[in-house]
Scaffold this motif. Structure first.
Motif, PDB file in Angstrom:
ATOM      1  N   PRO A 155      30.367  54.904 -49.989  1.00  0.00           N
ATOM      2  CA  PRO A 155      31.183  54.426 -48.858  1.00  0.00           C
ATOM      3  C   PRO A 155      30.455  54.466 -47.525  1.00  0.00           C
ATOM      4  CG  PRO A 155      31.943  56.583 -49.590  1.00  0.00           C
ATOM      5  CD  PRO A 155      30.951  56.115 -50.604  1.00  0.00           C
ATOM      6  N   LEU A 156      29.421  55.287 -47.406  1.00  0.00           N
ATOM      7  CA  LEU A 156      28.695  55.361 -46.146  1.00  0.00           C
ATOM      8  C   LEU A 156      28.007  54.036 -45.813  1.00  0.00           C
ATOM      9  CD1 LEU A 156      27.063  58.903 -46.158  1.00  0.00           C
ATOM     10  CD2 LEU A 156      28.998  58.086 -44.802  1.00  0.00           C
ATOM     11  N   LEU A 157      27.661  53.244 -46.834  1.00  0.00           N
ATOM     12  CA  LEU A 157      27.018  51.964 -46.571  1.00  0.00           C
ATOM     13  C   LEU A 157      27.967  50.962 -45.924  1.00  0.00           C
ATOM     14  CD1 LEU A 157      25.036  51.493 -49.898  1.00  0.00           C
ATOM     15  CD2 LEU A 157      24.060  52.000 -47.655  1.00  0.00           C
ATOM     16  N   TRP A 158      29.252  51.115 -46.201  1.00  0.00           N
ATOM     17  CA  TRP A 158      30.235  50.115 -45.779  1.00  0.00           C
ATOM     18  C   TRP A 158      31.205  50.627 -44.719  1.00  0.00           C
ATOM     19  CZ3 TRP A 158      27.708  46.466 -47.909  1.00  0.00           C
ATOM     20  CH2 TRP A 158      27.081  46.681 -49.145  1.00  0.00           C
ATOM     21  N   GLY A 159      31.103  51.901 -44.406  1.00  0.00           N
ATOM     22  CA  GLY A 159      32.024  52.488 -43.438  1.00  0.00           C
ATOM     23  C   GLY A 159      33.396  52.762 -44.019  1.00  0.00           C
ATOM     24  N   ARG A 160      33.530  52.616 -45.330  1.00  0.00           N
ATOM     25  CA  ARG A 160      34.808  52.842 -46.023  1.00  0.00           C
ATOM     26  C   ARG A 160      34.548  52.785 -47.516  1.00  0.00           C
ATOM     27  NH1 ARG A 160      36.743  47.707 -47.710  1.00  0.00           N
ATOM     28  NH2 ARG A 160      35.524  45.988 -46.812  1.00  0.00           N
ATOM     29  N   ALA A 161      35.522  53.216 -48.295  1.00  0.00           N
ATOM     30  CA  ALA A 161      35.416  53.076 -49.744  1.00  0.00           C
ATOM     31  C   ALA A 161      35.659  51.620 -50.139  1.00  0.00           C
ATOM     32  CB  ALA A 161      36.435  53.981 -50.433  1.00  0.00           C
ATOM     33  N   VAL A 162      34.906  51.119 -51.102  1.00  0.00           N
ATOM     34  CA  VAL A 162      35.086  49.754 -51.594  1.00  0.00           C
ATOM     35  C   VAL A 162      35.210  49.791 -53.109  1.00  0.00           C
ATOM     36  CG1 VAL A 162      33.810  48.742 -49.660  1.00  0.00           C
ATOM     37  CG2 VAL A 162      32.599  49.305 -51.771  1.00  0.00           C
ATOM     38  N   THR A 163      35.896  48.802 -53.656  1.00  0.00           N
ATOM     39  CA  THR A 163      36.097  48.749 -55.106  1.00  0.00           C
ATOM     40  C   THR A 163      35.485  47.510 -55.738  1.00  0.00           C
ATOM     41  OG1 THR A 163      38.250  47.681 -54.794  1.00  0.00           O
ATOM     42  CG2 THR A 163      38.229  50.087 -54.981  1.00  0.00           C
ATOM     43  N   ASP A 164      34.978  46.579 -54.902  1.00  0.00           N
ATOM     44  CA  ASP A 164      34.400  45.376 -55.475  1.00  0.00           C
ATOM     45  C   ASP A 164      32.939  45.617 -55.841  1.00  0.00           C
ATOM     46  OD1 ASP A 164      33.542  45.560 -52.861  1.00  0.00           O
ATOM     47  OD2 ASP A 164      34.658  43.801 -52.176  1.00  0.00           O
ATOM     48  N   LEU A 187      25.753  48.522 -37.847  1.00  0.00           N
ATOM     49  CA  LEU A 187      25.163  49.838 -38.142  1.00  0.00           C
ATOM     50  C   LEU A 187      25.226  50.758 -36.929  1.00  0.00           C
ATOM     51  CD1 LEU A 187      21.993  48.731 -40.180  1.00  0.00           C
ATOM     52  CD2 LEU A 187      24.357  49.017 -40.968  1.00  0.00           C
ATOM     53  N   ARG A 188      26.358  50.695 -36.217  1.00  0.00           N
ATOM     54  CA  ARG A 188      26.501  51.495 -34.998  1.00  0.00           C
ATOM     55  C   ARG A 188      26.840  52.947 -35.292  1.00  0.00           C
ATOM     56  NH1 ARG A 188      30.001  46.640 -32.228  1.00  0.00           N
ATOM     57  NH2 ARG A 188      28.256  45.498 -31.294  1.00  0.00           N
ATOM     58  N   ASP A 189      27.537  53.190 -36.403  1.00  0.00           N
ATOM     59  CA  ASP A 189      27.869  54.561 -36.788  1.00  0.00           C
ATOM     60  C   ASP A 189      26.603  55.239 -37.312  1.00  0.00           C
ATOM     61  OD1 ASP A 189      28.565  56.659 -38.908  1.00  0.00           O
ATOM     62  OD2 ASP A 189      30.518  56.326 -37.981  1.00  0.00           O
ATOM     63  N   PRO A 190      26.249  56.413 -36.786  1.00  0.00           N
ATOM     64  CA  PRO A 190      25.004  57.062 -37.209  1.00  0.00           C
ATOM     65  C   PRO A 190      24.922  57.309 -38.711  1.00  0.00           C
ATOM     66  CG  PRO A 190      25.887  58.121 -35.243  1.00  0.00           C
ATOM     67  CD  PRO A 190      26.933  57.155 -35.710  1.00  0.00           C
ATOM     68  N   VAL A 248      26.447  55.521 -41.154  1.00  0.00           N
ATOM     69  CA  VAL A 248      26.242  54.230 -41.821  1.00  0.00           C
ATOM     70  C   VAL A 248      24.800  53.778 -41.630  1.00  0.00           C
ATOM     71  CG1 VAL A 248      26.924  51.797 -41.871  1.00  0.00           C
ATOM     72  CG2 VAL A 248      28.667  53.583 -41.581  1.00  0.00           C
ATOM     73  N   ARG A 249      24.307  53.914 -40.431  1.00  0.00           N
ATOM     74  CA  ARG A 249      22.928  53.528 -40.124  1.00  0.00           C
ATOM     75  C   ARG A 249      21.940  54.322 -40.967  1.00  0.00           C
ATOM     76  NH1 ARG A 249      20.154  51.157 -35.904  1.00  0.00           N
ATOM     77  NH2 ARG A 249      18.094  52.020 -35.450  1.00  0.00           N
ATOM     78  N   ALA A 250      22.173  55.627 -41.064  1.00  0.00           N
ATOM     79  CA  ALA A 250      21.278  56.481 -41.849  1.00  0.00           C
ATOM     80  C   ALA A 250      21.327  56.119 -43.327  1.00  0.00           C
ATOM     81  CB  ALA A 250      21.647  57.945 -41.638  1.00  0.00           C
ATOM     82  N   ALA A 251      22.514  55.770 -43.815  1.00  0.00           N
ATOM     83  CA  ALA A 251      22.651  55.392 -45.220  1.00  0.00           C
ATOM     84  C   ALA A 251      21.836  54.138 -45.530  1.00  0.00           C
ATOM     85  CB  ALA A 251      24.120  55.178 -45.571  1.00  0.00           C
ATOM     86  N   TRP A 252      21.937  53.129 -44.646  1.00  0.00           N
ATOM     87  CA  TRP A 252      21.158  51.898 -44.852  1.00  0.00           C
ATOM     88  C   TRP A 252      19.664  52.153 -44.676  1.00  0.00           C
ATOM     89  CZ3 TRP A 252      22.274  47.630 -47.282  1.00  0.00           C
ATOM     90  CH2 TRP A 252      23.625  47.275 -47.444  1.00  0.00           C
ATOM     91  N   ALA A 253      19.299  52.976 -43.719  1.00  0.00           N
ATOM     92  CA  ALA A 253      17.884  53.280 -43.506  1.00  0.00           C
ATOM     93  C   ALA A 253      17.281  53.941 -44.737  1.00  0.00           C
ATOM     94  CB  ALA A 253      17.713  54.166 -42.279  1.00  0.00           C
ATOM     95  N   GLY A 254      18.035  54.858 -45.343  1.00  0.00           N
ATOM     96  CA  GLY A 254      17.549  55.528 -46.535  1.00  0.00           C
ATOM     97  C   GLY A 254      17.372  54.586 -47.714  1.00  0.00           C
ATOM     98  N   ARG A 255      18.355  53.704 -47.911  1.00  0.00           N
ATOM     99  CA  ARG A 255      18.233  52.727 -48.998  1.00  0.00           C
ATOM    100  C   ARG A 255      17.049  51.801 -48.755  1.00  0.00           C
ATOM    101  NH1 ARG A 255      22.048  53.149 -53.468  1.00  0.00           N
ATOM    102  NH2 ARG A 255      23.695  54.491 -52.663  1.00  0.00           N
ATOM    103  N   ASP A 307      30.638  44.216 -35.102  1.00  0.00           N
ATOM    104  CA  ASP A 307      31.786  45.122 -35.152  1.00  0.00           C
ATOM    105  C   ASP A 307      32.012  45.655 -36.568  1.00  0.00           C
ATOM    106  OD1 ASP A 307      32.120  44.660 -32.472  1.00  0.00           O
ATOM    107  OD2 ASP A 307      33.817  43.286 -32.707  1.00  0.00           O
ATOM    108  N   GLU A 308      31.596  44.884 -37.584  1.00  0.00           N
ATOM    109  CA  GLU A 308      31.713  45.369 -38.967  1.00  0.00           C
ATOM    110  C   GLU A 308      30.729  46.523 -39.149  1.00  0.00           C
ATOM    111  OE1 GLU A 308      33.644  44.248 -41.598  1.00  0.00           O
ATOM    112  OE2 GLU A 308      34.717  42.983 -40.170  1.00  0.00           O
ATOM    113  N   PRO A 309      31.179  47.643 -39.758  1.00  0.00           N
ATOM    114  CA  PRO A 309      30.306  48.814 -39.858  1.00  0.00           C
ATOM    115  C   PRO A 309      28.947  48.529 -40.500  1.00  0.00           C
ATOM    116  CG  PRO A 309      32.548  49.391 -40.482  1.00  0.00           C
ATOM    117  CD  PRO A 309      32.523  47.900 -40.299  1.00  0.00           C
TER     118      PRO A 309
END
Length: 204
Positions: free
Chosen positions: A186-195, A30-33, A35-42, A24-26
């Protein structure tokens, strides 16, 4: 496990129970296309351009294993949770992939050697990360690489491993180390992160 959930560092985690909702975590499922594409590219930029043998340690439900298999690689995944391994096997059914139940720090792969050891959000939780890195290096063929995705999570009681510490642990293990910062995407995490979130690609 290969991925991270926000939890108390002192609390024991029942990963079999977590498996039900893990994807369920983005950045887990990697269910969101996008987010999935971002991880695939990396992943494509971290892995060799030719088909190779990848050992995905703490593979969780196999999301990164699936991306690697889709890019033509042969994947062996290892996880300590039977429920996670079952989900990974189902997710990669029909692919050139195998999943084993075992400890990421000492994977049950015998004399098999790999071109890449891929580890996401596992090293920080191990009692002796330096020892694990030395062992993982021994699982690589000459010219192989470690791909380590880590970070530091939480504002009140942060858990994780800073990039500076990880690169220091890699000094006796690797001949070349590259750090890639991931917090700003943010595409890797499904949201903006600051850590602090990053990947290290280490040639051995």
């Amino acid at each position: 496990m290969a991925n991270h959930r926000e939890f108390d560092a002192d609390a024991a985690v029942d990963w079999n129970a977590e498996a039900v909702s893990f994807d369920d975590e983005p950045d887990h499922g990697l269910r969101d296309p996008e987010v999935r594409a971002a991880w695939a590219g990396r992943l494509r930029s971290w892995l060799p351009g030719r088909a190779c043998d990848i050992l995905d340690l703490g593979c969780g439900t196999g999301s990164l294993s699936l991306l690697a298999a889709e890019q033509g690689h042969r994947v062996t995944g290892v996880d300590s949770s039977p429920a996670m391994v079952d989900l990974a096997r189902a997710k990669l059914a029909g692919r050139d992939a195998a999943f084993l139940l075992g400890d990421a720090a000492a994977p049950p792969v015998g004399e098999q050697r790999y071109d890449v050891v891929l580890v996401r959000h596992v090293l920080w939780a191990l009692p002796d990360p330096g020892r694990a890195l030395r062992h993982w290096r021994e699982l690589l063929r000459p010219g192989g690489r470690l791909v380590l995705i880590e970070g530091v999570w939480g504002a009140v009681s942060p858990v994780g491993i800073p990039a500076e510490r990880l690169t220091a642990l890699l000094e006796p293990v690797a001949v070349q180390v590259r750090v890639e910062r991931l917090s700003g995407d943010p595409l890797l995490w499904g949201r903006a992160v600051t850590d602090e979130r990053y990947a290290v690609v280490a040639a051995v």
